[in-house]
Design an enzyme around this catalytic site. Structure first.
Site, mmCIF file in Angstrom:
data_model
loop_
_atom_site.group_PDB
_atom_site.id
_atom_site.type_symbol
_atom_site.label_atom_id
_atom_site.label_comp_id
_atom_site.label_asym_id
_atom_site.label_seq_id
_atom_site.Cartn_x
_atom_site.Cartn_y
_atom_site.Cartn_z
ATOM 1 N N SER A 115 0.871 -1.193 0.000
ATOM 2 C CA SER A 115 0.000 0.000 0.000
ATOM 3 C C SER A 115 0.897 1.229 0.000
ATOM 4 O O SER A 115 2.071 1.150 0.380
ATOM 5 C CB SER A 115 -0.849 -0.002 1.278
ATOM 6 O OG SER A 115 -1.500 1.248 1.448
ATOM 7 N N TYR A 151 -1.474 -0.967 10.571
ATOM 8 C CA TYR A 151 -1.697 -1.349 9.167
ATOM 9 C C TYR A 151 -0.483 -0.924 8.330
ATOM 10 O O TYR A 151 0.050 -1.699 7.536
ATOM 11 C CB TYR A 151 -2.980 -0.687 8.649
ATOM 12 C CG TYR A 151 -3.266 -0.920 7.184
ATOM 13 C CD1 TYR A 151 -3.791 -2.122 6.736
ATOM 14 C CD2 TYR A 151 -3.013 0.086 6.242
ATOM 15 C CE1 TYR A 151 -4.063 -2.330 5.383
ATOM 16 C CE2 TYR A 151 -3.289 -0.109 4.895
ATOM 17 C CZ TYR A 151 -3.813 -1.318 4.468
ATOM 18 O OH TYR A 151 -4.076 -1.513 3.131
HETATM 19 N N1 LIG Z 1 -8.853 -0.482 -0.118
HETATM 20 C C1 LIG Z 1 -7.825 0.318 -0.338
HETATM 21 O O1 LIG Z 1 -7.985 1.536 -0.504
HETATM 22 C C2 LIG Z 1 -6.433 -0.250 -0.431
HETATM 23 C C3 LIG Z 1 -5.357 0.609 -0.688
HETATM 24 C C4 LIG Z 1 -4.077 0.074 -0.786
HETATM 25 C C5 LIG Z 1 -3.871 -1.283 -0.616
HETATM 26 N N2 LIG Z 1 -4.938 -2.114 -0.351
HETATM 27 C C6 LIG Z 1 -4.671 -3.540 -0.164
HETATM 28 O O2 LIG Z 1 -5.299 -4.241 -1.221
HETATM 29 C C7 LIG Z 1 -5.556 -5.594 -0.796
HETATM 30 C C8 LIG Z 1 -6.984 -5.967 -1.161
HETATM 31 O O3 LIG Z 1 -7.871 -5.171 -0.399
HETATM 32 P P1 LIG Z 1 -9.217 -4.562 -0.991
HETATM 33 O O4 LIG Z 1 -9.037 -3.102 -1.112
HETATM 34 O O5 LIG Z 1 -9.665 -5.325 -2.168
HETATM 35 O O6 LIG Z 1 -10.196 -4.781 0.267
HETATM 36 P P2 LIG Z 1 -11.231 -5.968 0.541
HETATM 37 O O7 LIG Z 1 -11.551 -5.879 1.995
HETATM 38 O O8 LIG Z 1 -12.352 -5.865 -0.422
HETATM 39 O O9 LIG Z 1 -10.420 -7.291 0.209
HETATM 40 C C9 LIG Z 1 -9.663 -8.003 1.142
HETATM 41 C C10 LIG Z 1 -9.941 -9.479 0.927
HETATM 42 O O10 LIG Z 1 -9.110 -10.228 1.831
HETATM 43 C C11 LIG Z 1 -9.912 -11.255 2.395
HETATM 44 N N3 LIG Z 1 -9.372 -11.677 3.674
HETATM 45 C C12 LIG Z 1 -9.381 -11.041 4.861
HETATM 46 N N4 LIG Z 1 -8.811 -11.787 5.821
HETATM 47 C C13 LIG Z 1 -8.417 -12.941 5.205
HETATM 48 C C14 LIG Z 1 -7.759 -14.117 5.652
HETATM 49 N N5 LIG Z 1 -7.392 -14.279 6.938
HETATM 50 N N6 LIG Z 1 -7.497 -15.085 4.749
HETATM 51 C C15 LIG Z 1 -7.874 -14.933 3.448
HETATM 52 N N7 LIG Z 1 -8.513 -13.861 2.982
HETATM 53 C C16 LIG Z 1 -8.782 -12.884 3.849
HETATM 54 C C17 LIG Z 1 -11.298 -10.634 2.534
HETATM 55 O O11 LIG Z 1 -12.317 -11.615 2.703
HETATM 56 C C18 LIG Z 1 -11.409 -9.844 1.240
HETATM 57 O O12 LIG Z 1 -11.936 -10.625 0.204
HETATM 58 C C19 LIG Z 1 -5.270 -5.618 0.714
HETATM 59 O O13 LIG Z 1 -3.993 -6.190 0.936
HETATM 60 C C20 LIG Z 1 -5.270 -4.148 1.080
HETATM 61 O O14 LIG Z 1 -4.504 -3.896 2.239
HETATM 62 C C21 LIG Z 1 -6.209 -1.627 -0.280
#
Ligand SMILES: NC(=O)c1ccc[n+]([C@@H]2O[C@H](COP(=O)([O-])OP(=O)(O)OC[C@H]3O[C@@H](n4cnc5c(N)ncnc54)[C@H](O)[C@@H]3O)[C@@H](O)[C@H]2O)c1
Length: 258
Positions: A139, A152
């Site tokens: 991120s 985080y």
């Molecule tokens: N949302 C944002 O703005 C953002 C920004 C930068 C980086 N990210 C990163 O992108 C990645 C995806 O996140 P997203 O934005 O799609 O959010 P999201 O919450 O939609 O997706 C996260 C996914 O991880 C799964 N998950 C959670 N705990 C888990 C576990 N113990 N085992 C397996 N799966 C698990 C959830 O069920 C979900 O499907 C993450 O690593 C997040 O930190 C997100």
């Protein structure tokens, strides 16, 4: 779009958000895709919706036995493994002063231990297939600091560290390891904390975007597809910001020409 024909790609946390978008783009690029998550119904629905070959397997990324079973099922179905995307992650928004050890441990367990287990589980299958690509989703919070995301952010800095050390250990096996650092994934990720966010003040205080159009999850997915493909054969051990220039610096209005 980069070509993933004949590649088998394994993605964690792919039932929704960025992981699901990576799965859609990987499938469109010709890959066979293993979708994994803890959200089984949503994960199966994504697998069923893809244009190419796909399976769904339940995988809690903190569980070693489930990692072994999901990787085995993928190889049993598709015959090999070429790419792993460690995308699963959870967010905690809280001031450090009130963050509990239990809250911190939960985030570090999924984001850091989950990614470590993903890299570790991929080594033998990728090595035996002659190499491959591991992409870890970090991120912008793993590149610069921000209030309310101390743990985080620490977990995302840790993912970048894991990425570099793993790249150094695995380069001799032709296994590349890189990190993608998006500014934006699934906007719904902040939903559990919305009642604690003063949205107007938050939006007002946000840095102004450098690009006219801010990047979204589709842009982070495109970078991930590039890193999974042979087009990025020269890239390992690096961080790839998909932040629309957010961390490039700041725009100063009023200076000559602006
Ligand atoms: N949302 C944002 O703005 C953002 C920004 C930068 C980086 N990210 C990163 O992108 C990645 C995806 O996140 P997203 O934005 O799609 O959010 P999201 O919450 O939609 O997706 C996260 C996914 O991880 C799964 N998950 C959670 N705990 C888990 C576990 N113990 N085992 C397996 N799966 C698990 C959830 O069920 C979900 O499907 C993450 O690593 C997040 O930190 C997100």
């Amino acid at each position: 779009m980069a070509d993933l024909s004949d590649k088998v790609v394994f993605i964690t946390g792919a039932a929704q958000g960025l992981g699901a978008e990576i799965a859609r783009q990987a499938s469109a690029a010709g890959a066979s895709v293993a979708i994994t998550d803890v959200l089984d119904d949503a994960g199966r629905a994504i697998a069923d919706s893809l244009p190419g070959p796909a399976i769904y397997r339940h995988l809690d990324v903190t569980n070693e036995a489930q990692w072994e079973a999901a990787i085995e099922a993928t190889i049993a179905t598709f015959g090999t493994l070429n790419g792993v995307v460690n995308n699963a992650g959870i967010l905690l928004m809280a001031p450090l002063e009130t963050t509990t050890v239990e809250q911190a441990a939960a985030v570090l367990n999924v984001n850091v231990i989950g990614t470590m287990l993903g890299i570790r589980s991929a080594i033998i299958p990728l090595r035996s297939g002659g190499g491959g690509s591991i992409v870890n989703i970090a991120s912008i919070d793993g590149v610069s600091g921000m209030n309310s995301v101390s743990v985080y952010g620490a977990s995302k800095f840790a993912i970048r560290g894991l990425t570099k050390a793993a790249a150094i250990e695995l380069g001799r096996d032709n296994i590349r390891v890189n990190a993608v650092c998006p500014a934006m994934g699934n906007p719904m990720m902040v939903q559990p904390f919305l009642d604690q966010i003063d949205v107007a003040r938050y939006l007002d205080g946000m840095p102004k975007p450098i690009l006219r159009e801010a990047p979204d999850a589709t842009d982070a997915a495109r970078m991930t597809i590039f890193l999974l493909s042979d087009d990025s054969r020269g890239c390992t051990g690096a961080d790839y910001l998909v932040d629309g220039g957010w961390l490039a610096g700041h725009f100063c209005p009023g200076l000559p020409g602006f």
